[in-house]
Design a protein around this motif. Structure first.
Motif, PDB file in Angstrom:
ATOM      1  N   CYS A   1     -26.692   0.802  34.799  1.00  0.00           N
ATOM      2  CA  CYS A   1     -27.066   2.171  34.532  1.00  0.00           C
ATOM      3  C   CYS A   1     -27.388   2.914  35.824  1.00  0.00           C
ATOM      4  CB  CYS A   1     -28.268   2.243  33.589  1.00  0.00           C
ATOM      5  SG  CYS A   1     -27.847   2.129  31.845  1.00  0.00           S
ATOM      6  N   SER A   2     -27.287   4.232  35.754  1.00  0.00           N
ATOM      7  CA  SER A   2     -27.621   5.089  36.877  1.00  0.00           C
ATOM      8  C   SER A   2     -28.074   6.434  36.339  1.00  0.00           C
ATOM      9  CB  SER A   2     -26.416   5.278  37.803  1.00  0.00           C
ATOM     10  OG  SER A   2     -26.683   6.242  38.809  1.00  0.00           O
ATOM     11  N   SER A   3     -28.902   7.119  37.100  1.00  0.00           N
ATOM     12  CA  SER A   3     -29.347   8.448  36.704  1.00  0.00           C
ATOM     13  C   SER A   3     -28.542   9.542  37.405  1.00  0.00           C
ATOM     14  CB  SER A   3     -30.831   8.620  37.035  1.00  0.00           C
ATOM     15  OG  SER A   3     -31.039   8.500  38.435  1.00  0.00           O
ATOM     16  N   PHE A   4     -27.596   9.156  38.217  1.00  0.00           N
ATOM     17  CA  PHE A   4     -26.826  10.112  39.007  1.00  0.00           C
ATOM     18  C   PHE A   4     -25.496  10.446  38.341  1.00  0.00           C
ATOM     19  CE2 PHE A   4     -29.629  10.260  42.503  1.00  0.00           C
ATOM     20  CZ  PHE A   4     -30.153   8.992  42.649  1.00  0.00           C
ATOM     21  N   PRO A   5     -25.248  11.735  38.060  1.00  0.00           N
ATOM     22  CA  PRO A   5     -23.973  12.111  37.432  1.00  0.00           C
ATOM     23  C   PRO A   5     -22.752  11.648  38.220  1.00  0.00           C
ATOM     24  CG  PRO A   5     -25.523  13.942  37.362  1.00  0.00           C
ATOM     25  CD  PRO A   5     -26.147  12.894  38.219  1.00  0.00           C
ATOM     26  N   SER A   6     -22.840  11.649  39.538  1.00  0.00           N
ATOM     27  CA  SER A   6     -21.698  11.281  40.361  1.00  0.00           C
ATOM     28  C   SER A   6     -21.305   9.814  40.215  1.00  0.00           C
ATOM     29  CB  SER A   6     -22.003  11.581  41.835  1.00  0.00           C
ATOM     30  OG  SER A   6     -23.133  10.838  42.269  1.00  0.00           O
ATOM     31  N   ALA A   7     -22.182   9.015  39.620  1.00  0.00           N
ATOM     32  CA  ALA A   7     -21.898   7.586  39.436  1.00  0.00           C
ATOM     33  C   ALA A   7     -21.039   7.312  38.212  1.00  0.00           C
ATOM     34  CB  ALA A   7     -23.209   6.810  39.329  1.00  0.00           C
ATOM     35  N   PHE A   8     -20.788   8.324  37.394  1.00  0.00           N
ATOM     36  CA  PHE A   8     -20.045   8.163  36.151  1.00  0.00           C
ATOM     37  C   PHE A   8     -18.672   8.801  36.264  1.00  0.00           C
ATOM     38  CE2 PHE A   8     -23.224   6.414  33.219  1.00  0.00           C
ATOM     39  CZ  PHE A   8     -24.345   6.508  34.021  1.00  0.00           C
ATOM     40  N   SER A   9     -17.667   8.140  35.687  1.00  0.00           N
ATOM     41  CA  SER A   9     -16.291   8.569  35.907  1.00  0.00           C
ATOM     42  C   SER A   9     -15.685   9.337  34.746  1.00  0.00           C
ATOM     43  CB  SER A   9     -15.424   7.343  36.211  1.00  0.00           C
ATOM     44  OG  SER A   9     -15.556   6.382  35.181  1.00  0.00           O
ATOM     45  N   SER A  10     -16.127   9.090  33.523  1.00  0.00           N
ATOM     46  CA  SER A  10     -15.552   9.768  32.370  1.00  0.00           C
ATOM     47  C   SER A  10     -16.637  10.515  31.622  1.00  0.00           C
ATOM     48  CB  SER A  10     -14.880   8.762  31.428  1.00  0.00           C
ATOM     49  OG  SER A  10     -13.794   8.128  32.059  1.00  0.00           O
ATOM     50  N   TRP A  11     -16.303  11.715  31.155  1.00  0.00           N
ATOM     51  CA  TRP A  11     -17.294  12.604  30.531  1.00  0.00           C
ATOM     52  C   TRP A  11     -16.770  13.181  29.225  1.00  0.00           C
ATOM     53  CZ3 TRP A  11     -22.113  13.824  32.623  1.00  0.00           C
ATOM     54  CH2 TRP A  11     -22.374  13.291  33.888  1.00  0.00           C
ATOM     55  N   GLY A  12     -17.707  13.447  28.319  1.00  0.00           N
ATOM     56  CA  GLY A  12     -17.384  14.198  27.127  1.00  0.00           C
ATOM     57  C   GLY A  12     -17.475  15.686  27.392  1.00  0.00           C
ATOM     58  N   GLN A  13     -17.241  16.468  26.333  1.00  0.00           N
ATOM     59  CA  GLN A  13     -17.190  17.918  26.490  1.00  0.00           C
ATOM     60  C   GLN A  13     -18.554  18.581  26.356  1.00  0.00           C
ATOM     61  OE1 GLN A  13     -16.641  16.377  23.679  1.00  0.00           O
ATOM     62  NE2 GLN A  13     -17.828  17.589  22.210  1.00  0.00           N
ATOM     63  N   GLY A  14     -19.530  17.861  25.857  1.00  0.00           N
ATOM     64  CA  GLY A  14     -20.884  18.383  25.745  1.00  0.00           C
ATOM     65  C   GLY A  14     -21.203  18.921  24.360  1.00  0.00           C
ATOM     66  N   THR A  15     -22.493  18.928  24.041  1.00  0.00           N
ATOM     67  CA  THR A  15     -22.983  19.495  22.782  1.00  0.00           C
ATOM     68  C   THR A  15     -24.278  20.241  23.078  1.00  0.00           C
ATOM     69  OG1 THR A  15     -23.532  18.978  20.464  1.00  0.00           O
ATOM     70  CG2 THR A  15     -24.248  17.388  22.112  1.00  0.00           C
ATOM     71  N   GLN A  16     -24.419  21.430  22.484  1.00  0.00           N
ATOM     72  CA  GLN A  16     -25.552  22.308  22.796  1.00  0.00           C
ATOM     73  C   GLN A  16     -26.774  21.939  21.972  1.00  0.00           C
ATOM     74  OE1 GLN A  16     -25.834  25.130  25.022  1.00  0.00           O
ATOM     75  NE2 GLN A  16     -27.998  24.891  24.469  1.00  0.00           N
ATOM     76  N   VAL A  17     -27.889  21.771  22.658  1.00  0.00           N
ATOM     77  CA  VAL A  17     -29.190  21.577  22.006  1.00  0.00           C
ATOM     78  C   VAL A  17     -30.077  22.752  22.391  1.00  0.00           C
ATOM     79  CG1 VAL A  17     -31.269  20.154  21.905  1.00  0.00           C
ATOM     80  CG2 VAL A  17     -29.012  19.065  21.962  1.00  0.00           C
ATOM     81  N   THR A  18     -30.589  23.452  21.390  1.00  0.00           N
ATOM     82  CA  THR A  18     -31.477  24.586  21.626  1.00  0.00           C
ATOM     83  C   THR A  18     -32.767  24.349  20.872  1.00  0.00           C
ATOM     84  OG1 THR A  18     -29.596  26.085  21.854  1.00  0.00           O
ATOM     85  CG2 THR A  18     -31.755  27.083  21.478  1.00  0.00           C
ATOM     86  N   VAL A  19     -33.871  24.367  21.599  1.00  0.00           N
ATOM     87  CA  VAL A  19     -35.194  24.170  21.008  1.00  0.00           C
ATOM     88  C   VAL A  19     -35.950  25.487  21.118  1.00  0.00           C
ATOM     89  CG1 VAL A  19     -37.295  22.780  20.984  1.00  0.00           C
ATOM     90  CG2 VAL A  19     -35.136  21.766  21.767  1.00  0.00           C
ATOM     91  N   SER A  20     -36.143  26.118  19.982  1.00  0.00           N
ATOM     92  CA  SER A  20     -36.749  27.447  19.984  1.00  0.00           C
ATOM     93  C   SER A  20     -37.304  27.745  18.612  1.00  0.00           C
ATOM     94  CB  SER A  20     -35.714  28.503  20.364  1.00  0.00           C
ATOM     95  OG  SER A  20     -36.252  29.798  20.244  1.00  0.00           O
ATOM     96  N   SER A  21     -38.396  28.539  18.607  1.00  0.00           N
ATOM     97  CA  SER A  21     -38.954  28.967  17.336  1.00  0.00           C
ATOM     98  C   SER A  21     -38.403  30.330  16.931  1.00  0.00           C
ATOM     99  CB  SER A  21     -40.489  29.016  17.429  1.00  0.00           C
ATOM    100  OG  SER A  21     -40.890  29.828  18.512  1.00  0.00           O
TER     101      SER A  21
ATOM    102  N   GLY B   1     -25.535  18.280  18.327  1.00  0.00           N
ATOM    103  CA  GLY B   1     -26.356  19.351  18.875  1.00  0.00           C
ATOM    104  C   GLY B   1     -26.618  20.435  17.838  1.00  0.00           C
ATOM    105  N   ASP B   2     -27.749  21.112  17.983  1.00  0.00           N
ATOM    106  CA  ASP B   2     -28.130  22.124  16.987  1.00  0.00           C
ATOM    107  C   ASP B   2     -29.285  22.942  17.517  1.00  0.00           C
ATOM    108  OD1 ASP B   2     -28.349  21.812  13.341  1.00  0.00           O
ATOM    109  OD2 ASP B   2     -28.143  23.573  14.639  1.00  0.00           O
ATOM    110  N   LEU B   3     -29.685  23.933  16.748  1.00  0.00           N
ATOM    111  CA  LEU B   3     -30.900  24.712  16.989  1.00  0.00           C
ATOM    112  C   LEU B   3     -32.022  24.056  16.205  1.00  0.00           C
ATOM    113  CD1 LEU B   3     -32.533  27.221  17.910  1.00  0.00           C
ATOM    114  CD2 LEU B   3     -31.610  28.398  15.877  1.00  0.00           C
ATOM    115  N   VAL B   4     -33.126  23.738  16.892  1.00  0.00           N
ATOM    116  CA  VAL B   4     -34.242  23.074  16.241  1.00  0.00           C
ATOM    117  C   VAL B   4     -35.541  23.674  16.757  1.00  0.00           C
ATOM    118  CG1 VAL B   4     -34.326  21.238  17.972  1.00  0.00           C
ATOM    119  CG2 VAL B   4     -35.229  20.809  15.684  1.00  0.00           C
ATOM    120  N   GLN B   5     -36.561  23.665  15.914  1.00  0.00           N
ATOM    121  CA  GLN B   5     -37.867  24.198  16.319  1.00  0.00           C
ATOM    122  C   GLN B   5     -38.609  23.206  17.207  1.00  0.00           C
ATOM    123  OE1 GLN B   5     -40.026  25.281  12.771  1.00  0.00           O
ATOM    124  NE2 GLN B   5     -38.919  27.213  12.573  1.00  0.00           N
ATOM    125  N   PRO B   6     -39.507  23.696  18.050  1.00  0.00           N
ATOM    126  CA  PRO B   6     -40.328  22.778  18.857  1.00  0.00           C
ATOM    127  C   PRO B   6     -41.039  21.762  17.968  1.00  0.00           C
ATOM    128  CG  PRO B   6     -40.589  25.020  19.628  1.00  0.00           C
ATOM    129  CD  PRO B   6     -39.782  25.110  18.364  1.00  0.00           C
TER     130      PRO B   6
END
Length: 125
Positions: free
Chosen positions: A105-125, A9-14
């Motif tokens: 595969c599933s698009s529903f978060p509740s269908a998944f049992s194990s998760w990572g901690q997350g990474t921030q993606v910011t799209v901004s100029s 994850g990072d800060l990136v321009q549009p």
């Protein structure tokens, strides 16, 4: 012990690109489906993409189809999310998650049992 670790994850321009990684340990990718989800401030977590390495099936949310590509590297036990043509509305914390491959595969978060901690993606100029 199942563990998922996101990075990239990072800060990136549009219009820019990023590649997120989801490194898995405690299991092999062929036995699980890996999903990518994102959560923006004040919004619910939503499914972005998913891959089941064992049969090659994939899922993409309509909002990212044609811009994002999911792939897996069995040797590195890692799933990637290549994100191109990024938009400000892609800004969110991105998470990867796992569920047994036999469930597909599933698009529903509740269908998944194990998760990572997350990474921030910011799209901004």
């Amino acid at each position: 012990q199942v563990q998922l670790v996101e990075s990239g994850g990072d800060l990136v321009q549009p219009g820019g690109s990023l590649r997120l990684s989801c490194a898995a340990s405690g299991f092999t990718l062929e036995d699980y489906a890996i999903g990518w989800f994102r959560q923006a401030p004040g919004k619910e977590r939503e499914g972005v993409s998913c891959v089941s390495i064992s049969d090659g099936s994939t899922y993409y949310a309509a909002s990212v189809k044609g811009r994002f590509t999911i792939s897996g590297d069995n040797a590195k036990n890692t799933v990637y999310l290549q994100m191109n043509s990024l938009k400000p509305e892609d800004t969110a914390v991105y998470y990867c998650a796992s569920r047994e491959a036999i469930l597909g595969c599933s698009s529903f978060p509740s269908a998944f049992s194990s998760w990572g901690q997350g990474t921030q993606v910011t799209v901004s100029s």
